[in-house]
Scaffold this motif. Structure first.
Motif, PDB file in Angstrom:
ATOM      1  N   GLU A  17       0.798  -1.225   0.000  1.00 21.65           N
ATOM      2  CA  GLU A  17       0.000   0.000   0.000  1.00 21.65           C
ATOM      3  C   GLU A  17       0.828   1.272   0.000  1.00 21.65           C
ATOM      4  O   GLU A  17       0.360   2.314  -0.449  1.00 21.65           O
ATOM      5  N   ASP A  18       2.062   1.228   0.452  1.00 15.41           N
ATOM      6  CA  ASP A  18       2.900   2.431   0.526  1.00 15.41           C
ATOM      7  C   ASP A  18       3.710   2.701  -0.740  1.00 15.41           C
ATOM      8  O   ASP A  18       4.431   3.692  -0.811  1.00 15.41           O
ATOM      9  N   HIS A  19       3.603   1.829  -1.753  1.00 18.96           N
ATOM     10  CA  HIS A  19       4.489   1.948  -2.905  1.00 18.96           C
ATOM     11  C   HIS A  19       3.919   2.681  -4.117  1.00 18.96           C
ATOM     12  O   HIS A  19       4.671   3.087  -4.985  1.00 18.96           O
ATOM     13  N   VAL A  20       2.620   2.805  -4.231  1.00 17.39           N
ATOM     14  CA  VAL A  20       2.032   3.540  -5.355  1.00 17.39           C
ATOM     15  C   VAL A  20       0.788   4.272  -4.885  1.00 17.39           C
ATOM     16  O   VAL A  20       0.313   4.072  -3.784  1.00 17.39           O
ATOM     17  N   SER A  21       0.259   5.088  -5.760  1.00 14.85           N
ATOM     18  CA  SER A  21      -0.877   5.919  -5.405  1.00 14.85           C
ATOM     19  C   SER A  21      -2.201   5.336  -5.899  1.00 14.85           C
ATOM     20  O   SER A  21      -2.410   5.185  -7.102  1.00 14.85           O
ATOM     21  N   VAL A  22      -3.082   5.030  -4.968  1.00 17.52           N
ATOM     22  CA  VAL A  22      -4.413   4.540  -5.328  1.00 17.52           C
ATOM     23  C   VAL A  22      -5.162   5.624  -6.101  1.00 17.52           C
ATOM     24  O   VAL A  22      -5.913   5.336  -7.035  1.00 17.52           O
ATOM     25  N   GLU A  23      -4.917   6.880  -5.740  1.00 16.62           N
ATOM     26  CA  GLU A  23      -5.570   7.991  -6.440  1.00 16.62           C
ATOM     27  C   GLU A  23      -5.206   8.013  -7.928  1.00 16.62           C
ATOM     28  O   GLU A  23      -5.971   8.462  -8.763  1.00 16.62           O
ATOM     29  N   GLU A  24      -4.021   7.535  -8.248  1.00 15.35           N
ATOM     30  CA  GLU A  24      -3.576   7.476  -9.644  1.00 15.35           C
ATOM     31  C   GLU A  24      -4.008   6.174 -10.324  1.00 15.35           C
ATOM     32  O   GLU A  24      -3.651   5.931 -11.475  1.00 15.35           O
ATOM     33  N   LYS A  26      -3.230   3.001  -9.370  1.00 18.01           N
ATOM     34  CA  LYS A  26      -2.138   2.016  -9.395  1.00 18.01           C
ATOM     35  C   LYS A  26      -2.111   1.261  -8.071  1.00 18.01           C
ATOM     36  O   LYS A  26      -2.197   1.865  -7.002  1.00 18.01           O
TER      37      LYS A  26
END
Length: 125
Positions: A17-24, A26
């Motif tokens: 969960e800390d490695h990419v942006s859910v908002e984007e 990904k």
């Protein structure tokens, strides 16, 4: 090329969960693979093939030499473990594929990687 019954592949996944942006849009996942040689001769992993599918049915293919920059030789009764990752555009997806290996006699074989899930925890019952 034949499918090997002597090489067993097990996969464990986890959501990063800390490695990419859910908002984007990904979602990042790590997968830990254990490749065990249950045969009678050393076998070298030459290449890999992955089919990655997201929750919308979008697919991508990954293929190339070795895994994580290595082409290990796995002795009888031993295993090789590595960790890698994948990024998809939905909170749920899957991966499957195969490894191509060569035994000490020069025979090339495939080791199937059964389909496994990529999913954000608690997203699917």
């Amino acid at each position: 090329m034949i499918i090997s019954s002597d090489i067993k592949v097990q996969v464990q996944t986890r959501y990063l969960e800390d490695h990419v942006s859910v908002e984007e849009g990904k979602f990042a996942f790590a997968y830990r693979v254990n490749i065990a040689n249950h045969g009678k001769q050393p076998t070298q992993l030459l290449s890999r093939y992955w089919l990655i599918t997201d929750g919308n049915g979008k697919t991508s293919e990954v293929q190339g030499d070795g895994v994580v920059g290595k082409q290990p030789t796995i002795q009888p009764g031993e295993s090789f473990t590595y960790t890698s990752g994948a990024v998809i555009e939905t909170p749920v997806g899957s991966m499957q594929g195969y490894y191509e290996l060569q035994n000490a006699d020069g025979e090339r074989v495939k080791a199937a990687i059964d389909i496994f899930s990529l999913r954000v925890p608690n997203i699917v019952n």
